[in-house]
Design a protein around this motif. Sequence first.
Motif, PDB file in Angstrom:
ATOM      1  N   ASP A 119       0.831  -1.210   0.000  1.00  0.00           N
ATOM      2  CA  ASP A 119       0.000   0.000   0.000  1.00  0.00           C
ATOM      3  C   ASP A 119       0.867   1.263   0.000  1.00  0.00           C
ATOM      4  O   ASP A 119       0.556   2.236  -0.690  1.00  0.00           O
ATOM      5  N   ALA A 120       1.956   1.238   0.767  1.00  0.00           N
ATOM      6  CA  ALA A 120       2.843   2.398   0.814  1.00  0.00           C
ATOM      7  C   ALA A 120       3.518   2.629  -0.536  1.00  0.00           C
ATOM      8  O   ALA A 120       3.654   3.778  -0.993  1.00  0.00           O
ATOM      9  N   ALA A 121       3.946   1.549  -1.183  1.00  0.00           N
ATOM     10  CA  ALA A 121       4.585   1.673  -2.498  1.00  0.00           C
ATOM     11  C   ALA A 121       3.595   2.202  -3.529  1.00  0.00           C
ATOM     12  O   ALA A 121       3.953   3.030  -4.382  1.00  0.00           O
ATOM     13  N   MET A 122       2.357   1.736  -3.481  1.00  0.00           N
ATOM     14  CA  MET A 122       1.342   2.228  -4.404  1.00  0.00           C
ATOM     15  C   MET A 122       1.077   3.712  -4.169  1.00  0.00           C
ATOM     16  O   MET A 122       0.927   4.486  -5.128  1.00  0.00           O
ATOM     17  N   ALA A 123       1.020   4.129  -2.913  1.00  0.00           N
ATOM     18  CA  ALA A 123       0.794   5.543  -2.609  1.00  0.00           C
ATOM     19  C   ALA A 123       1.926   6.402  -3.163  1.00  0.00           C
ATOM     20  O   ALA A 123       1.690   7.485  -3.721  1.00  0.00           O
ATOM     21  N   ARG A 124       3.174   5.928  -3.033  1.00  0.00           N
ATOM     22  CA  ARG A 124       4.316   6.674  -3.575  1.00  0.00           C
ATOM     23  C   ARG A 124       4.206   6.779  -5.098  1.00  0.00           C
ATOM     24  O   ARG A 124       4.488   7.831  -5.687  1.00  0.00           O
ATOM     25  N   ALA A 125       3.833   5.665  -5.732  1.00  0.00           N
ATOM     26  CA  ALA A 125       3.724   5.660  -7.191  1.00  0.00           C
ATOM     27  C   ALA A 125       2.627   6.610  -7.666  1.00  0.00           C
ATOM     28  O   ALA A 125       2.801   7.339  -8.643  1.00  0.00           O
ATOM     29  N   ARG A 126       1.505   6.621  -6.984  1.00  0.00           N
ATOM     30  CA  ARG A 126       0.412   7.518  -7.376  1.00  0.00           C
ATOM     31  C   ARG A 126       0.819   8.976  -7.261  1.00  0.00           C
ATOM     32  O   ARG A 126       0.490   9.799  -8.115  1.00  0.00           O
ATOM     33  N   GLU A 158      -3.678   1.475 -11.808  1.00  0.00           N
ATOM     34  CA  GLU A 158      -3.879   1.892 -10.420  1.00  0.00           C
ATOM     35  C   GLU A 158      -2.950   3.022 -10.015  1.00  0.00           C
ATOM     36  O   GLU A 158      -3.259   3.776  -9.088  1.00  0.00           O
ATOM     37  N   THR A 159      -1.817   3.155 -10.695  1.00  0.00           N
ATOM     38  CA  THR A 159      -0.929   4.278 -10.379  1.00  0.00           C
ATOM     39  C   THR A 159      -1.336   5.547 -11.104  1.00  0.00           C
ATOM     40  O   THR A 159      -0.843   6.628 -10.780  1.00  0.00           O
ATOM     41  N   GLY A 160      -2.233   5.432 -12.084  1.00  0.00           N
ATOM     42  CA  GLY A 160      -2.677   6.604 -12.827  1.00  0.00           C
ATOM     43  C   GLY A 160      -2.098   6.699 -14.220  1.00  0.00           C
ATOM     44  O   GLY A 160      -2.283   7.709 -14.907  1.00  0.00           O
ATOM     45  N   LEU A 161      -1.422   5.642 -14.659  1.00  0.00           N
ATOM     46  CA  LEU A 161      -0.897   5.589 -16.022  1.00  0.00           C
ATOM     47  C   LEU A 161      -1.917   4.894 -16.932  1.00  0.00           C
ATOM     48  O   LEU A 161      -2.856   4.253 -16.453  1.00  0.00           O
ATOM     49  N   PHE A 162      -1.708   4.997 -18.230  1.00  0.00           N
ATOM     50  CA  PHE A 162      -2.643   4.433 -19.201  1.00  0.00           C
ATOM     51  C   PHE A 162      -1.942   3.346 -19.997  1.00  0.00           C
ATOM     52  O   PHE A 162      -0.868   3.571 -20.558  1.00  0.00           O
ATOM     53  N   ASN A 163      -2.531   2.147 -20.031  1.00  0.00           N
ATOM     54  CA  ASN A 163      -1.981   1.056 -20.827  1.00  0.00           C
ATOM     55  C   ASN A 163      -2.359   1.284 -22.283  1.00  0.00           C
ATOM     56  O   ASN A 163      -3.523   1.195 -22.663  1.00  0.00           O
ATOM     57  N   ALA A 164      -1.358   1.567 -23.102  1.00  0.00           N
ATOM     58  CA  ALA A 164      -1.597   1.890 -24.510  1.00  0.00           C
ATOM     59  C   ALA A 164      -2.040   0.692 -25.325  1.00  0.00           C
ATOM     60  O   ALA A 164      -2.324   0.836 -26.524  1.00  0.00           O
ATOM     61  N   ALA A 165      -2.136  -0.492 -24.714  1.00  0.00           N
ATOM     62  CA  ALA A 165      -2.644  -1.653 -25.439  1.00  0.00           C
ATOM     63  C   ALA A 165      -4.034  -1.389 -25.991  1.00  0.00           C
ATOM     64  O   ALA A 165      -4.403  -1.892 -27.056  1.00  0.00           O
ATOM     65  N   ALA A 166      -4.811  -0.580 -25.273  1.00  0.00           N
ATOM     66  CA  ALA A 166      -6.168  -0.267 -25.733  1.00  0.00           C
ATOM     67  C   ALA A 166      -6.137   0.466 -27.075  1.00  0.00           C
ATOM     68  O   ALA A 166      -7.029   0.275 -27.920  1.00  0.00           O
ATOM     69  N   ASP A 167      -5.127   1.298 -27.293  1.00  0.00           N
ATOM     70  CA  ASP A 167      -5.015   2.019 -28.562  1.00  0.00           C
ATOM     71  C   ASP A 167      -4.673   1.100 -29.725  1.00  0.00           C
ATOM     72  O   ASP A 167      -4.856   1.472 -30.891  1.00  0.00           O
ATOM     73  N   LEU A 168      -4.161  -0.078 -29.406  1.00  0.00           N
ATOM     74  CA  LEU A 168      -3.786  -1.039 -30.444  1.00  0.00           C
ATOM     75  C   LEU A 168      -4.901  -2.053 -30.692  1.00  0.00           C
ATOM     76  O   LEU A 168      -4.728  -2.975 -31.489  1.00  0.00           O
TER      77      LEU A 168
END
Length: 260
Positions: A119-126, A158-168
Amino acid sequence: MASINLCTDQLLLPLADPAQILGLSRFSHDAWQSWAADDARRFPSLSGGAEDVLVLKPDVVVTSLFDKRSTRELLKAQGLRLAEFSVPRNLDEVKAQIREMGEIVQHQDRAAADIARLDAAMARARRAVEQKHYSVLPLSRRGWVSGSDSLVSSLLTETGLFNAAADLGVGTGGFASLEAIVEARPDFLLLSEAGDRAEDDGRAFLLHPALERFYPLSGRIVIPERLTVCGGVMLADALDLLVAELQRVESSLRAKRSNP
């Protein structure tokens, strides 16, 4: 207790006492695949078949639902208790499996500590990716793209990034062509290894001049597969490395812009 699967090895090792572990999977000592290989080398490596497990007579055998059904059924028929784990697809499922393993080894306090670390690592990443909205394409050998039905994709989302696989047009996962990747132009590629050697055709895809032109090292985030192939506390290391890699590629981009 014995584990006959690489991923259950890595759930078991951080939570159990050494005296509770009789043996681990045949891949447990392989540092390329196992995050916990150094710890695992203290224990015997099992073949993955039923015979050497039966000799050990463990109280519990931990395994994956994707291991051979015949082996699992034989162990059950011999009266052994099996704890069978599925492949987690998101961090909530990972934490649930850590809790379950903590209960099996009766070290719920260690499980709670591992979950708190995640949880702490996820919070840092976000916090690190807040307001950045980068698109990242998880790309493997031969052009395999990890889609929405994967642990890697879940971590990105979950970190707020977008997986570009959807664009493909790749939903749960699939192969993408060089042309499609270049046309989609994600901000970064996410790879499991760096380097400039192509040992085979699968690796050569990642080093194709077209990809290297648009995605040199400054456009590639590298997180070793051993940190993401299984669910467990090692994902905290993966998240921290994701943050460090983002900082590296951002620094490279700033340097490039200031020195056109």
